[in-house]
Design a protein around this motif. Sequence first.
Motif, short mmCIF file in Angstrom:
data_model
loop_
_atom_site.label_atom_id
_atom_site.label_comp_id
_atom_site.label_asym_id
_atom_site.label_seq_id
_atom_site.Cartn_x
_atom_site.Cartn_y
_atom_site.Cartn_z
N ASN A 146 18.53 6.15 -68.24
CA ASN A 146 19.31 6.70 -67.12
C ASN A 146 19.46 8.21 -67.26
O ASN A 146 19.60 8.72 -68.37
N ASP A 147 19.47 8.90 -66.14
CA ASP A 147 19.82 10.33 -66.18
C ASP A 147 21.34 10.46 -66.36
O ASP A 147 21.82 11.36 -67.03
N LEU A 148 22.08 9.55 -65.71
CA LEU A 148 23.54 9.59 -65.77
C LEU A 148 24.09 8.17 -65.91
O LEU A 148 23.73 7.28 -65.14
N THR A 149 24.93 7.98 -66.91
CA THR A 149 25.65 6.71 -67.05
C THR A 149 27.14 7.04 -66.96
O THR A 149 27.63 7.91 -67.68
N VAL A 150 27.83 6.35 -66.06
CA VAL A 150 29.27 6.57 -65.89
C VAL A 150 30.02 5.36 -66.43
O VAL A 150 29.70 4.22 -66.07
N VAL A 151 30.99 5.62 -67.31
CA VAL A 151 31.80 4.54 -67.85
C VAL A 151 33.28 4.85 -67.57
O VAL A 151 33.78 5.90 -67.96
N VAL A 152 33.93 3.94 -66.86
CA VAL A 152 35.38 4.05 -66.66
C VAL A 152 36.03 3.15 -67.71
O VAL A 152 35.70 1.97 -67.81
N TYR A 153 36.95 3.73 -68.49
CA TYR A 153 37.56 2.97 -69.58
C TYR A 153 39.05 2.86 -69.35
O TYR A 153 39.75 3.85 -69.22
N ASN A 154 39.54 1.61 -69.30
CA ASN A 154 40.89 1.38 -68.78
C ASN A 154 42.00 1.21 -69.80
O ASN A 154 43.09 0.84 -69.42
N PHE A 155 41.76 1.46 -71.09
CA PHE A 155 42.78 1.08 -72.06
C PHE A 155 44.11 1.82 -71.92
O PHE A 155 45.17 1.23 -71.97
N VAL A 156 44.08 3.14 -71.78
CA VAL A 156 45.33 3.91 -71.82
C VAL A 156 46.25 3.50 -70.68
O VAL A 156 47.46 3.41 -70.80
N ASP A 157 45.63 3.19 -69.53
CA ASP A 157 46.40 2.72 -68.38
C ASP A 157 47.09 1.40 -68.71
O ASP A 157 48.26 1.20 -68.43
N MET A 158 46.34 0.49 -69.35
CA MET A 158 46.93 -0.81 -69.74
C MET A 158 48.08 -0.59 -70.71
O MET A 158 49.10 -1.26 -70.65
N LEU A 159 47.89 0.38 -71.61
CA LEU A 159 48.93 0.68 -72.60
C LEU A 159 50.22 1.13 -71.91
O LEU A 159 51.31 0.66 -72.23
N SER A 160 50.10 2.04 -70.94
CA SER A 160 51.31 2.55 -70.29
C SER A 160 51.99 1.45 -69.47
O SER A 160 53.21 1.35 -69.43
N HIS A 161 51.20 0.57 -68.82
CA HIS A 161 51.81 -0.52 -68.05
C HIS A 161 52.44 -1.56 -68.98
O HIS A 161 53.52 -2.07 -68.72
N ALA A 162 51.73 -1.83 -70.10
CA ALA A 162 52.26 -2.83 -71.05
C ALA A 162 53.56 -2.33 -71.66
O ALA A 162 54.46 -3.10 -71.94
N LYS A 163 53.65 -1.01 -71.86
CA LYS A 163 54.88 -0.47 -72.45
C LYS A 163 56.08 -0.78 -71.57
O LYS A 163 57.18 -1.02 -72.04
N THR A 164 55.88 -0.77 -70.25
CA THR A 164 56.97 -1.08 -69.34
C THR A 164 57.40 -2.54 -69.51
O THR A 164 58.57 -2.87 -69.42
N GLU A 165 56.42 -3.41 -69.76
CA GLU A 165 56.71 -4.85 -69.71
C GLU A 165 56.96 -5.49 -71.08
O GLU A 165 57.54 -6.55 -71.16
N MET A 166 56.49 -4.86 -72.17
CA MET A 166 56.59 -5.51 -73.47
C MET A 166 57.53 -4.76 -74.40
O MET A 166 57.34 -3.57 -74.65
N GLU B 187 25.74 19.61 -65.25
CA GLU B 187 25.42 19.17 -66.62
C GLU B 187 24.32 18.12 -66.66
O GLU B 187 23.79 17.81 -67.72
N ILE B 188 23.98 17.53 -65.50
CA ILE B 188 22.95 16.48 -65.49
C ILE B 188 21.59 17.13 -65.61
O ILE B 188 21.25 18.06 -64.87
N ASN B 189 20.80 16.61 -66.55
CA ASN B 189 19.53 17.25 -66.88
C ASN B 189 18.54 16.14 -67.17
O ASN B 189 18.79 15.28 -68.02
N ARG B 190 17.43 16.13 -66.50
CA ARG B 190 16.46 15.02 -66.64
C ARG B 190 15.82 14.96 -68.03
O ARG B 190 15.24 13.95 -68.41
N GLU B 191 15.95 16.05 -68.78
CA GLU B 191 15.40 16.07 -70.15
C GLU B 191 16.28 15.33 -71.14
O GLU B 191 15.85 15.00 -72.23
N GLN B 192 17.54 15.12 -70.78
CA GLN B 192 18.50 14.52 -71.73
C GLN B 192 19.44 13.59 -70.97
O GLN B 192 20.01 14.00 -69.96
N PRO B 193 19.61 12.33 -71.41
CA PRO B 193 20.54 11.45 -70.69
C PRO B 193 21.99 11.95 -70.84
O PRO B 193 22.36 12.51 -71.87
N THR B 194 22.79 11.75 -69.79
CA THR B 194 24.19 12.20 -69.80
C THR B 194 25.11 10.99 -69.66
O THR B 194 24.87 10.11 -68.83
N LEU B 195 26.16 10.98 -70.48
CA LEU B 195 27.16 9.91 -70.41
C LEU B 195 28.47 10.54 -69.96
O LEU B 195 28.99 11.44 -70.62
#
Length: 517
Positions: free
Chosen positions: A349-369, A223-231
């Motif tokens: 950038n040709d490729l930008t990678v974003v790791v987003y951590n919210f859902v993981d925090m939600l599942s851990h917080a559910k155990t504790e809160m 999917e990476i294509n130099r004509e269009q940036p990829t997220l």
Amino acid sequence: MNMIKILWVDDEIDLLKPHILFLEKKNYEVITCSSGTEAIETIDQQNFDIVFLDENMPGLTGLETLNEIKEKQDSLPVVMITKSEEEYIMEEAIGNKIADYLIKPVNPNQILLSLKKNLDHSRLVSEKTTSNYQQEFRKIAMELSMVNSYEEWVNLYQKLIYWEMQLEDIEDAGMFEILESQKTEANIQFGKFIDKNYASWFRPNSDSPTMSHTLFKDHVVPEINREQPTLLIVIDNLRYDQWKSFESVISNHYKKDKELAFYSILPTATQYARNAIFSGLMPSEMEKLFPQFWRNDTDEGGKNLYEAEFLDAQMKRLGLSHLNYEYHKITNLKSGKRLVDNFKTLKNNDLTVVVYNFVDMLSHAKTEMEVLKELASNDKAYRSLTLSWFKNSPLLEIIQKSQQMGFKLLLTTDHGTINVKNPSKVIGDKDTSLNLRYKTGRSLTYESKDVFVAKDPGAIHLPSINMSSSYIFAKGDLFFAYPNNYNHYVSYYRNTYQHGGISLEEMIIPFIVFNPK
């Protein structure tokens, strides 16, 4: 059932006598008014289920009356009736959230259809959904006894999610219980399927699904294509049903190009599955080739600190180091907002990678809160919470910005999560790993029927902490509990969201490609 009460507003109300008699015969109560002003006063004094409103009246016009009604009772459905087909009137009425729009002369059946559509809609949908699922239930039950390939499991799981989300809006608890029992049965059969087939997926030339370690090479790179940036956005710990819950929000900005389900490797835990995505390697290969980056369960320190380095090594190995690429990890609201503010800088950038951590925090917080235990008490509530977060998150702003700037969007996750219900006793030494859905260590004692055992971790490309280490993975909705302090431990963790084991929810996960609208 209470009689439906209609307010009909028309300056020529006498001419509508036949219509009103028709509705009264059908058991509707009809109150009439001949002006907008009279209608407003009547609404102040009585409660109505629906209003039929003539657009062309002397004095207060239909549109003005509509505005006044909506200010007083926003949720009261109003059906606009008009002689005029002028576009601006339709636009005004629709903008003011009318329930329906009828052109004069109206016949009694049109009126009846409008009533059914607006007042009986949820009951009719509910009845139809229930009867459709009852038919589908038999098909799913038959498929469950025959399903025998990774593709068939994907189809079956997607079908179960579809029906779960259809049934969640109807008031039929009995149907929902039937579906829950089908999901439980599906996970029992899926556990057996993984037990039998998982190791064979790693043999040369075997028919195997796309998995964490092959996803990047096989589906991101093309999917990476130099004509269009990829997220590329990797939302940690996102289940298939959670993705489905906010798909319509993304579709306001992006057109879905393709969607596939792939399989998370075992353990379905971040340090294994997400590192596998970024490195393009299985955990035993990571340990061997990158000992400076790999951390075993019992090692000190963070287990996911080197994703950018793993990505770098994979890009070089795939001959892609000539591309401009960047990696960002978002672990809190502040870093999300910072990325939104600086998003323009990613355009080159040709490729930008974003790791987003919210859902993981939600599942851990559910155990504790306790408050989150209430808010996400079941899968329906968990989906709803995810949707609410997504609509108000910097992540949605990032997606909106990427659409405005013409980015291609790839969305995926590392593994899902399951609501654990039942304990399974396990005994291990002090070096046994802590996760509730998988354990690795020496001399583990466990209930054989509850687990998938890897006595030789190397066969499924997992590192051995020492010579006699094995892994066990909990199946279905089980979680591991030690005999000491058993009851306290079980009541603390029951009905929390955990990952690391074998279930449809943890292993079958989405990868979607979008193009900007």
